[in-house]
Design a protein around this motif. Structure first.
Motif, PDB file in Angstrom:
ATOM      1  N   THR A  43       0.805  -1.219   0.000  1.00  0.00           N
ATOM      2  CA  THR A  43       0.000   0.000   0.000  1.00  0.00           C
ATOM      3  C   THR A  43       0.837   1.269   0.000  1.00  0.00           C
ATOM      4  O   THR A  43       0.283   2.355  -0.155  1.00  0.00           O
ATOM      5  N   THR A  44       2.140   1.167   0.150  1.00  0.00           N
ATOM      6  CA  THR A  44       2.976   2.364   0.197  1.00  0.00           C
ATOM      7  C   THR A  44       3.350   2.818  -1.206  1.00  0.00           C
ATOM      8  O   THR A  44       3.313   2.039  -2.164  1.00  0.00           O
ATOM      9  N   GLU A  45       3.728   4.079  -1.327  1.00  0.00           N
ATOM     10  CA  GLU A  45       4.127   4.617  -2.623  1.00  0.00           C
ATOM     11  C   GLU A  45       5.537   4.175  -2.995  1.00  0.00           C
ATOM     12  O   GLU A  45       5.792   3.791  -4.125  1.00  0.00           O
ATOM     13  N   ASP A  46       6.462   4.238  -2.036  1.00  0.00           N
ATOM     14  CA  ASP A  46       7.849   3.862  -2.285  1.00  0.00           C
ATOM     15  C   ASP A  46       8.073   2.450  -1.762  1.00  0.00           C
ATOM     16  O   ASP A  46       8.446   2.235  -0.617  1.00  0.00           O
ATOM     17  N   LYS A  47       7.852   1.460  -2.624  1.00  0.00           N
ATOM     18  CA  LYS A  47       7.930   0.061  -2.202  1.00  0.00           C
ATOM     19  C   LYS A  47       9.364  -0.365  -1.894  1.00  0.00           C
ATOM     20  O   LYS A  47       9.597  -1.163  -0.994  1.00  0.00           O
ATOM     21  N   ILE A  48      10.320   0.162  -2.623  1.00  0.00           N
ATOM     22  CA  ILE A  48      11.722  -0.222  -2.414  1.00  0.00           C
ATOM     23  C   ILE A  48      12.189   0.247  -1.043  1.00  0.00           C
ATOM     24  O   ILE A  48      12.815  -0.518  -0.296  1.00  0.00           O
ATOM     25  N   LYS A  49      11.876   1.471  -0.682  1.00  0.00           N
ATOM     26  CA  LYS A  49      12.277   1.988   0.635  1.00  0.00           C
ATOM     27  C   LYS A  49      11.591   1.210   1.746  1.00  0.00           C
ATOM     28  O   LYS A  49      12.191   0.910   2.779  1.00  0.00           O
ATOM     29  N   CYS A  50      10.335   0.845   1.534  1.00  0.00           N
ATOM     30  CA  CYS A  50       9.592   0.083   2.536  1.00  0.00           C
ATOM     31  C   CYS A  50      10.233  -1.290   2.747  1.00  0.00           C
ATOM     32  O   CYS A  50      10.393  -1.745   3.883  1.00  0.00           O
ATOM     33  N   GLU A  51      10.625  -1.950   1.666  1.00  0.00           N
ATOM     34  CA  GLU A  51      11.259  -3.264   1.795  1.00  0.00           C
ATOM     35  C   GLU A  51      12.626  -3.166   2.455  1.00  0.00           C
ATOM     36  O   GLU A  51      13.030  -4.037   3.214  1.00  0.00           O
ATOM     37  N   GLN A  52      13.356  -2.092   2.185  1.00  0.00           N
ATOM     38  CA  GLN A  52      14.661  -1.909   2.819  1.00  0.00           C
ATOM     39  C   GLN A  52      14.516  -1.688   4.315  1.00  0.00           C
ATOM     40  O   GLN A  52      15.334  -2.144   5.100  1.00  0.00           O
ATOM     41  N   LEU A  53      13.476  -0.998   4.736  1.00  0.00           N
ATOM     42  CA  LEU A  53      13.257  -0.771   6.160  1.00  0.00           C
ATOM     43  C   LEU A  53      12.838  -2.053   6.875  1.00  0.00           C
ATOM     44  O   LEU A  53      13.087  -2.216   8.066  1.00  0.00           O
ATOM     45  N   ASN A  54      12.201  -2.962   6.175  1.00  0.00           N
ATOM     46  CA  ASN A  54      11.736  -4.206   6.789  1.00  0.00           C
ATOM     47  C   ASN A  54      12.839  -5.254   6.914  1.00  0.00           C
ATOM     48  O   ASN A  54      12.658  -6.262   7.583  1.00  0.00           O
ATOM     49  N   ARG A  55      13.967  -5.057   6.254  1.00  0.00           N
ATOM     50  CA  ARG A  55      15.060  -6.030   6.330  1.00  0.00           C
ATOM     51  C   ARG A  55      15.682  -6.011   7.719  1.00  0.00           C
ATOM     52  O   ARG A  55      15.768  -4.987   8.370  1.00  0.00           O
ATOM     53  N   SER A  56      16.139  -7.164   8.145  1.00  0.00           N
ATOM     54  CA  SER A  56      16.810  -7.243   9.441  1.00  0.00           C
ATOM     55  C   SER A  56      18.287  -7.534   9.222  1.00  0.00           C
ATOM     56  O   SER A  56      18.665  -8.237   8.281  1.00  0.00           O
ATOM     57  N   SER A  57      19.109  -7.011  10.092  1.00  0.00           N
ATOM     58  CA  SER A  57      20.543  -7.252   9.973  1.00  0.00           C
ATOM     59  C   SER A  57      20.933  -8.454  10.820  1.00  0.00           C
ATOM     60  O   SER A  57      20.309  -8.759  11.831  1.00  0.00           O
ATOM     61  N   LYS A  58      21.971  -9.152  10.386  1.00  0.00           N
ATOM     62  CA  LYS A  58      22.456 -10.331  11.102  1.00  0.00           C
ATOM     63  C   LYS A  58      23.921 -10.112  11.449  1.00  0.00           C
ATOM     64  O   LYS A  58      24.645  -9.424  10.739  1.00  0.00           O
ATOM     65  N   SER A  59      24.343 -10.731  12.528  1.00  0.00           N
ATOM     66  CA  SER A  59      25.736 -10.597  12.933  1.00  0.00           C
ATOM     67  C   SER A  59      26.619 -11.465  12.034  1.00  0.00           C
ATOM     68  O   SER A  59      26.150 -12.378  11.359  1.00  0.00           O
ATOM     69  N   LEU A  60      27.914 -11.174  12.046  1.00  0.00           N
ATOM     70  CA  LEU A  60      28.841 -11.928  11.206  1.00  0.00           C
ATOM     71  C   LEU A  60      28.951 -13.386  11.633  1.00  0.00           C
ATOM     72  O   LEU A  60      29.093 -14.275  10.796  1.00  0.00           O
ATOM     73  N   THR A  61      28.872 -13.650  12.931  1.00  0.00           N
ATOM     74  CA  THR A  61      28.950 -15.042  13.388  1.00  0.00           C
ATOM     75  C   THR A  61      27.722 -15.821  12.936  1.00  0.00           C
ATOM     76  O   THR A  61      27.822 -16.999  12.588  1.00  0.00           O
ATOM     77  N   GLU A  62      26.585 -15.173  12.910  1.00  0.00           N
ATOM     78  CA  GLU A  62      25.365 -15.829  12.442  1.00  0.00           C
ATOM     79  C   GLU A  62      25.444 -16.108  10.944  1.00  0.00           C
ATOM     80  O   GLU A  62      25.025 -17.176  10.474  1.00  0.00           O
ATOM     81  N   LEU A  63      25.993 -15.163  10.186  1.00  0.00           N
ATOM     82  CA  LEU A  63      26.133 -15.364   8.747  1.00  0.00           C
ATOM     83  C   LEU A  63      27.164 -16.437   8.419  1.00  0.00           C
ATOM     84  O   LEU A  63      26.991 -17.204   7.481  1.00  0.00           O
ATOM     85  N   SER A  64      28.251 -16.494   9.183  1.00  0.00           N
ATOM     86  CA  SER A  64      29.282 -17.487   8.892  1.00  0.00           C
ATOM     87  C   SER A  64      28.806 -18.894   9.236  1.00  0.00           C
ATOM     88  O   SER A  64      29.253 -19.867   8.645  1.00  0.00           O
ATOM     89  N   GLY A  65      27.881 -19.020  10.172  1.00  0.00           N
ATOM     90  CA  GLY A  65      27.369 -20.332  10.540  1.00  0.00           C
ATOM     91  C   GLY A  65      26.308 -20.853   9.590  1.00  0.00           C
ATOM     92  O   GLY A  65      26.057 -22.053   9.529  1.00  0.00           O
ATOM     93  N   SER A  66      25.690 -19.967   8.803  1.00  0.00           N
ATOM     94  CA  SER A  66      24.625 -20.412   7.909  1.00  0.00           C
ATOM     95  C   SER A  66      25.214 -20.964   6.614  1.00  0.00           C
ATOM     96  O   SER A  66      26.344 -20.673   6.237  1.00  0.00           O
ATOM     97  N   ASN A  67      24.430 -21.757   5.927  1.00  0.00           N
ATOM     98  CA  ASN A  67      24.864 -22.369   4.666  1.00  0.00           C
ATOM     99  C   ASN A  67      24.291 -21.644   3.460  1.00  0.00           C
ATOM    100  O   ASN A  67      24.270 -22.204   2.363  1.00  0.00           O
ATOM    101  N   VAL A  68      23.840 -20.415   3.630  1.00  0.00           N
ATOM    102  CA  VAL A  68      23.180 -19.703   2.552  1.00  0.00           C
ATOM    103  C   VAL A  68      24.158 -19.360   1.433  1.00  0.00           C
ATOM    104  O   VAL A  68      23.899 -19.627   0.265  1.00  0.00           O
TER     105      VAL A  68
END
Length: 108
Positions: A43-68
């Motif tokens: 429903t927002t006008e700026d969908k890209i900005k809205c999606e960027q605000l909804n992203r969550s950040s992860k720590s480096l240890t969490e990223l290094s442990g994942s298999n993504v």
């Protein structure tokens, strides 16, 4: 000279204060914006900005442990070392690209 420094400092300070008057640095003002941004982005006008605000950040240890983003390598048995890791040798440079050492005459 002292008065000139004081005047200059006062002018710079007033510029900084006027530039920051609409953007207070307190954390209280950021909370409603984040809560509102967690809503539906359709429903927002700026969908890209809205999606960027909804992203969550992860720590480096969490990223290094994942298999993504892990790289999976498949190679022939002839390229495996004694530890089972894949080692592909570098190709030798062509002879015409190898620079020959320049011999300078020795001056006496």
């Amino acid at each position: 000279m002292k008065r000139l420094r004081l005047t200059f400092t006062l002018i710079i300070a007033s510029f900084i204060l006027f530039a920051c008057k609409d953007k207070p640095m307190s954390e209280e003002n950021k909370q409603p914006e984040l809560a509102a941004s967690a809503m539906d982005c359709a429903t927002t006008e700026d969908k890209i900005k809205c999606e960027q605000l909804n992203r969550s950040s992860k720590s480096l240890t969490e990223l290094s442990g994942s298999n993504v983003n892990k790289l999976t390598v498949t190679c022939d048995d002839k390229f495996r070392n004694e530890f089972g890791e894949c080692e592909i040798p570098n190709h030798p440079h062509p002879e015409e690209l190898i620079k020959k050492p320049i011999e300078k005459p020795i001056k006496k």
